[in-house]
Scaffold this motif. Sequence first.
Motif, PDB file in Angstrom:
ATOM      1  N   THR A  68      -5.670  37.669  -2.028  1.00 18.76           N
ATOM      2  CA  THR A  68      -5.006  36.657  -2.850  1.00 18.76           C
ATOM      3  C   THR A  68      -4.318  37.308  -4.039  1.00 18.76           C
ATOM      4  OG1 THR A  68      -6.628  34.965  -2.234  1.00 18.76           O
ATOM      5  CG2 THR A  68      -5.347  34.578  -4.237  1.00 18.76           C
ATOM      6  N   ARG A  69      -5.033  38.200  -4.719  1.00 20.28           N
ATOM      7  CA  ARG A  69      -4.478  38.954  -5.844  1.00 20.28           C
ATOM      8  C   ARG A  69      -5.065  40.364  -5.836  1.00 20.28           C
ATOM      9  NH1 ARG A  69      -1.818  35.819  -9.460  1.00 20.28           N
ATOM     10  NH2 ARG A  69      -2.230  33.572  -9.438  1.00 20.28           N
ATOM     11  N   VAL A  70      -4.315  41.300  -6.405  1.00 24.06           N
ATOM     12  CA  VAL A  70      -4.807  42.654  -6.621  1.00 24.06           C
ATOM     13  C   VAL A  70      -4.780  42.899  -8.125  1.00 24.06           C
ATOM     14  CG1 VAL A  70      -4.530  45.095  -6.098  1.00 24.06           C
ATOM     15  CG2 VAL A  70      -3.871  43.379  -4.389  1.00 24.06           C
ATOM     16  N   LEU A  71      -5.958  43.031  -8.710  1.00 19.90           N
ATOM     17  CA  LEU A  71      -6.100  43.178 -10.151  1.00 19.90           C
ATOM     18  C   LEU A  71      -6.474  44.610 -10.492  1.00 19.90           C
ATOM     19  CD1 LEU A  71      -8.288  39.994 -10.786  1.00 19.90           C
ATOM     20  CD2 LEU A  71      -5.788  40.146 -10.801  1.00 19.90           C
ATOM     21  N   CYS A  72      -5.831  45.176 -11.519  1.00 25.51           N
ATOM     22  CA  CYS A  72      -6.149  46.523 -11.984  1.00 25.51           C
ATOM     23  C   CYS A  72      -7.030  46.433 -13.222  1.00 25.51           C
ATOM     24  CB  CYS A  72      -4.875  47.293 -12.308  1.00 25.51           C
ATOM     25  SG  CYS A  72      -5.188  48.983 -12.877  1.00 25.51           S
ATOM     26  N   ARG A  73      -8.172  47.106 -13.175  1.00 23.81           N
ATOM     27  CA  ARG A  73      -9.125  47.039 -14.284  1.00 23.81           C
ATOM     28  C   ARG A  73      -8.645  47.892 -15.456  1.00 23.81           C
ATOM     29  NH1 ARG A  73     -15.157  48.800 -13.058  1.00 23.81           N
ATOM     30  NH2 ARG A  73     -14.484  50.831 -13.851  1.00 23.81           N
ATOM     31  N   LEU A  74      -8.673  47.289 -16.633  1.00 25.21           N
ATOM     32  CA  LEU A  74      -8.239  47.971 -17.849  1.00 25.21           C
ATOM     33  C   LEU A  74      -9.406  48.407 -18.716  1.00 25.21           C
ATOM     34  CD1 LEU A  74      -5.314  45.592 -18.841  1.00 25.21           C
ATOM     35  CD2 LEU A  74      -5.172  47.731 -17.565  1.00 25.21           C
ATOM     36  N   GLY A  75     -10.483  47.662 -18.732  1.00 27.05           N
ATOM     37  CA  GLY A  75     -11.626  48.017 -19.554  1.00 27.05           C
ATOM     38  C   GLY A  75     -12.711  46.967 -19.462  1.00 27.05           C
ATOM     39  N   ASN A  76     -13.928  47.351 -19.832  1.00 24.30           N
ATOM     40  CA  ASN A  76     -15.028  46.392 -19.866  1.00 24.30           C
ATOM     41  C   ASN A  76     -16.055  46.850 -20.903  1.00 24.30           C
ATOM     42  OD1 ASN A  76     -16.017  48.560 -18.173  1.00 24.30           O
ATOM     43  ND2 ASN A  76     -17.676  47.190 -17.587  1.00 24.30           N
ATOM     44  N   ARG A  77     -16.895  45.906 -21.335  1.00 21.71           N
ATOM     45  CA  ARG A  77     -17.932  46.216 -22.315  1.00 21.71           C
ATOM     46  C   ARG A  77     -18.955  45.091 -22.315  1.00 21.71           C
ATOM     47  NH1 ARG A  77     -16.395  46.100 -28.434  1.00 21.71           N
ATOM     48  NH2 ARG A  77     -18.633  45.711 -28.567  1.00 21.71           N
ATOM     49  N   GLU A  78     -20.100  45.363 -22.863  1.00 22.15           N
ATOM     50  CA  GLU A  78     -21.086  44.321 -23.064  1.00 22.15           C
ATOM     51  C   GLU A  78     -20.575  43.356 -24.130  1.00 22.15           C
ATOM     52  OE1 GLU A  78     -24.879  45.894 -23.999  1.00 22.15           O
ATOM     53  OE2 GLU A  78     -25.138  46.925 -22.076  1.00 22.15           O
ATOM     54  N   CYS A  79     -20.767  42.086 -23.886  1.00 21.31           N
ATOM     55  CA  CYS A  79     -20.249  41.076 -24.806  1.00 21.31           C
ATOM     56  C   CYS A  79     -21.302  40.003 -25.038  1.00 21.31           C
ATOM     57  CB  CYS A  79     -18.978  40.441 -24.265  1.00 21.31           C
ATOM     58  SG  CYS A  79     -17.554  41.548 -24.293  1.00 21.31           S
ATOM     59  N   GLN A  80     -21.596  39.746 -26.296  1.00 22.01           N
ATOM     60  CA  GLN A  80     -22.552  38.716 -26.668  1.00 22.01           C
ATOM     61  C   GLN A  80     -21.889  37.524 -27.337  1.00 22.01           C
ATOM     62  OE1 GLN A  80     -25.666  39.054 -25.661  1.00 22.01           O
ATOM     63  NE2 GLN A  80     -25.168  41.093 -24.835  1.00 22.01           N
ATOM     64  N   ASN A  81     -20.680  37.720 -27.854  1.00 24.15           N
ATOM     65  CA  ASN A  81     -20.010  36.631 -28.565  1.00 24.15           C
ATOM     66  C   ASN A  81     -18.495  36.792 -28.434  1.00 24.15           C
ATOM     67  OD1 ASN A  81     -19.172  38.570 -30.644  1.00 24.15           O
ATOM     68  ND2 ASN A  81     -21.317  38.480 -31.311  1.00 24.15           N
ATOM     69  N   GLU A  82     -17.779  35.831 -28.977  1.00 27.68           N
ATOM     70  CA  GLU A  82     -16.323  35.816 -28.858  1.00 27.68           C
ATOM     71  C   GLU A  82     -15.671  37.005 -29.551  1.00 27.68           C
ATOM     72  OE1 GLU A  82     -18.211  33.292 -29.582  1.00 27.68           O
ATOM     73  OE2 GLU A  82     -17.739  31.625 -28.229  1.00 27.68           O
ATOM     74  N   GLN A  83     -16.282  37.483 -30.635  1.00 28.42           N
ATOM     75  CA  GLN A  83     -15.707  38.624 -31.339  1.00 28.42           C
ATOM     76  C   GLN A  83     -15.757  39.889 -30.490  1.00 28.42           C
ATOM     77  OE1 GLN A  83     -14.054  38.051 -34.008  1.00 28.42           O
ATOM     78  NE2 GLN A  83     -13.393  40.182 -34.248  1.00 28.42           N
ATOM     79  N   ASP A  84     -16.784  40.021 -29.646  1.00 33.67           N
ATOM     80  CA  ASP A  84     -16.841  41.148 -28.720  1.00 33.67           C
ATOM     81  C   ASP A  84     -15.684  41.084 -27.724  1.00 33.67           C
ATOM     82  OD1 ASP A  84     -19.122  42.205 -29.884  1.00 33.67           O
ATOM     83  OD2 ASP A  84     -20.487  41.175 -28.521  1.00 33.67           O
ATOM     84  N   ILE A  85     -15.350  39.868 -27.286  1.00 33.12           N
ATOM     85  CA  ILE A  85     -14.220  39.682 -26.379  1.00 33.12           C
ATOM     86  C   ILE A  85     -12.930  40.140 -27.069  1.00 33.12           C
ATOM     87  CG2 ILE A  85     -12.851  37.993 -25.109  1.00 33.12           C
ATOM     88  CD1 ILE A  85     -15.561  38.382 -23.852  1.00 33.12           C
ATOM     89  N   TYR A  86     -12.771  39.747 -28.332  1.00 33.91           N
ATOM     90  CA  TYR A  86     -11.581  40.140 -29.087  1.00 33.91           C
ATOM     91  C   TYR A  86     -11.504  41.663 -29.200  1.00 33.91           C
ATOM     92  CZ  TYR A  86      -8.243  40.586 -32.920  1.00 33.91           C
ATOM     93  OH  TYR A  86      -7.163  40.940 -33.681  1.00 33.91           O
ATOM     94  N   ARG A  87     -12.617  42.299 -29.519  1.00 30.75           N
ATOM     95  CA  ARG A  87     -12.625  43.761 -29.672  1.00 30.75           C
ATOM     96  C   ARG A  87     -12.253  44.450 -28.361  1.00 30.75           C
ATOM     97  NH1 ARG A  87     -17.717  42.663 -32.309  1.00 30.75           N
ATOM     98  NH2 ARG A  87     -17.476  42.670 -34.583  1.00 30.75           N
ATOM     99  N   LEU A  88     -12.771  43.930 -27.247  1.00 30.39           N
ATOM    100  CA  LEU A  88     -12.435  44.498 -25.950  1.00 30.39           C
ATOM    101  C   LEU A  88     -10.934  44.429 -25.713  1.00 30.39           C
ATOM    102  CD1 LEU A  88     -13.009  45.488 -23.031  1.00 30.39           C
ATOM    103  CD2 LEU A  88     -13.447  43.090 -22.419  1.00 30.39           C
ATOM    104  N   ALA A  89     -10.356  43.255 -25.944  1.00 32.86           N
ATOM    105  CA  ALA A  89      -8.931  43.072 -25.680  1.00 32.86           C
ATOM    106  C   ALA A  89      -8.068  43.870 -26.649  1.00 32.86           C
ATOM    107  CB  ALA A  89      -8.571  41.595 -25.753  1.00 32.86           C
ATOM    108  N   TYR A  90      -8.461  43.925 -27.902  1.00 33.31           N
ATOM    109  CA  TYR A  90      -7.668  44.659 -28.891  1.00 33.31           C
ATOM    110  C   TYR A  90      -7.705  46.162 -28.615  1.00 33.31           C
ATOM    111  CZ  TYR A  90      -5.584  45.906 -33.373  1.00 33.31           C
ATOM    112  OH  TYR A  90      -4.741  46.386 -34.355  1.00 33.31           O
ATOM    113  N   GLY A  91      -8.765  46.622 -27.990  1.00 30.86           N
ATOM    114  CA  GLY A  91      -8.900  48.050 -27.717  1.00 30.86           C
ATOM    115  C   GLY A  91      -8.014  48.557 -26.587  1.00 30.86           C
ATOM    116  N   ILE A  92      -7.357  47.661 -25.862  1.00 30.65           N
ATOM    117  CA  ILE A  92      -6.447  48.066 -24.788  1.00 30.65           C
ATOM    118  C   ILE A  92      -5.080  48.386 -25.378  1.00 30.65           C
ATOM    119  CG2 ILE A  92      -5.388  47.397 -22.595  1.00 30.65           C
ATOM    120  CD1 ILE A  92      -8.427  47.605 -22.464  1.00 30.65           C
ATOM    121  N   ALA A  93      -4.466  49.471 -24.943  1.00 30.76           N
ATOM    122  CA  ALA A  93      -3.139  49.869 -25.441  1.00 30.76           C
ATOM    123  C   ALA A  93      -2.054  49.083 -24.711  1.00 30.76           C
ATOM    124  CB  ALA A  93      -2.941  51.373 -25.259  1.00 30.76           C
ATOM    125  N   TRP A  94      -1.978  47.807 -25.000  1.00 33.38           N
ATOM    126  CA  TRP A  94      -1.045  46.915 -24.305  1.00 33.38           C
ATOM    127  C   TRP A  94       0.406  47.372 -24.386  1.00 33.38           C
ATOM    128  CZ3 TRP A  94      -3.558  43.781 -21.198  1.00 33.38           C
ATOM    129  CH2 TRP A  94      -4.853  43.369 -21.546  1.00 33.38           C
TER     130      TRP A  94
END
Length: 395
Positions: A68-94
């Motif tokens: 259906t889709r082919v997704l390329c993984r950019l990064g992952n991390r343990e996440c306990q709250n929304e701020q962890d999600i933000y840090r994960l996304a901000y850490g990618i060199a978009w």
Amino acid sequence: MLIRTPREGGEGGRAHFFATCPRGLEALLAEDIIAAGGTEVAVTPGGAGFSGSQETCYRLNLHSRIATRVLCRLGNRECQNEQDIYRLAYGIAWPKLFDVSRSIRVHVTAVKAPFRSLEYLTLKVKDAVCDRFRADVGRRPDVNTAAPDVRIHLYVTANEATLYVDTSGEPLWLRGQKIAKVAAPLKENLAAGILRLSGWTPGTPLLDPMCGSGTLLLEAAGMALDDAPGLSRAMKDFGFTKLLDYQPALWKRLCTEAAARRQTAEKLPIWGADNDADAVARARQNLAHAGLDRLIEVKHADILDLTPPAPSGVLVSNPPYGERLGELDALAAFYPRLGDALKKRFAGWYCWFLSADARLPKLIGLRPDRKIPLFNGALECRLYGFRIVAGSARK
């Protein structure tokens, strides 16, 4: 998509991917991944992770009838709250992944995640992407939820989050072949999976006696002619063409090779029928649009009166399931007549039906050789296989 982040290592120009598919077709998807050059394939419900090169990614998008889709993984991390999600996304060199002029959309999928609002997670990822662009290049990309250039996927579990970029764009089951549809159509990749699970191979007579808009017929023809499903889509429809590391020469070579493999035929041993004249007209219209109308015959006929087009073959169909009481009653009356018609006329045929109605095997009066669990969207179904023999099947 082969850009490395601090959390994503990699050697030899290979990246980590995840391909999605209808549930129940994961093993077939793994076969497609291996054929495209993928390694370290790990099957999970609804898809498979794997390692591969950029060519692997392009090949899978071009050739897989199951993905259906082919997704390329950019990064992952343990996440306990929304701020962890933000840090994960901000850490990618978009800005190294796609140009700021490209529009974006964020998709979030969560399984047993401790977050109350997926909409808020979507907003956090979008904010992080835009903030990173603003910090690096002084501008932010636009958001387009209808037709984005770049689709970003966040997958969240109980304690971990993973970010992907979508290399497919529009879902791969949109082949670009069908222009006329019917109610509750079968998706193309599920149809292709049903054909492969049935054991049908090109050259074997195939009949869909309740063909609707002709999805199974189109997929069977594509398989018979060795026609890569991605060739029917415009190049702009693939997500990887919007990324900065897009290699047009590589993609052109793969498309040229795929086009050279196409077979030609004057006629295919594939037939369709339906008792709804409108459905027959739509199936014929779709076949004509795909350039297959001279290869496949579709007639207006009821399966209960249909004469098989060959002494033996494979019958595959997606009959109505019935969701309301009146429809269920009508099906309960129809199934025994269907069983009688198969026993009377289709000895020598292997007949397959996809159905969410668990009463089908009992009411049809035949014992299935195979019962394969499949999902048609969110609807749990079974693919029932009946080998029809002359006389009694009892030993």
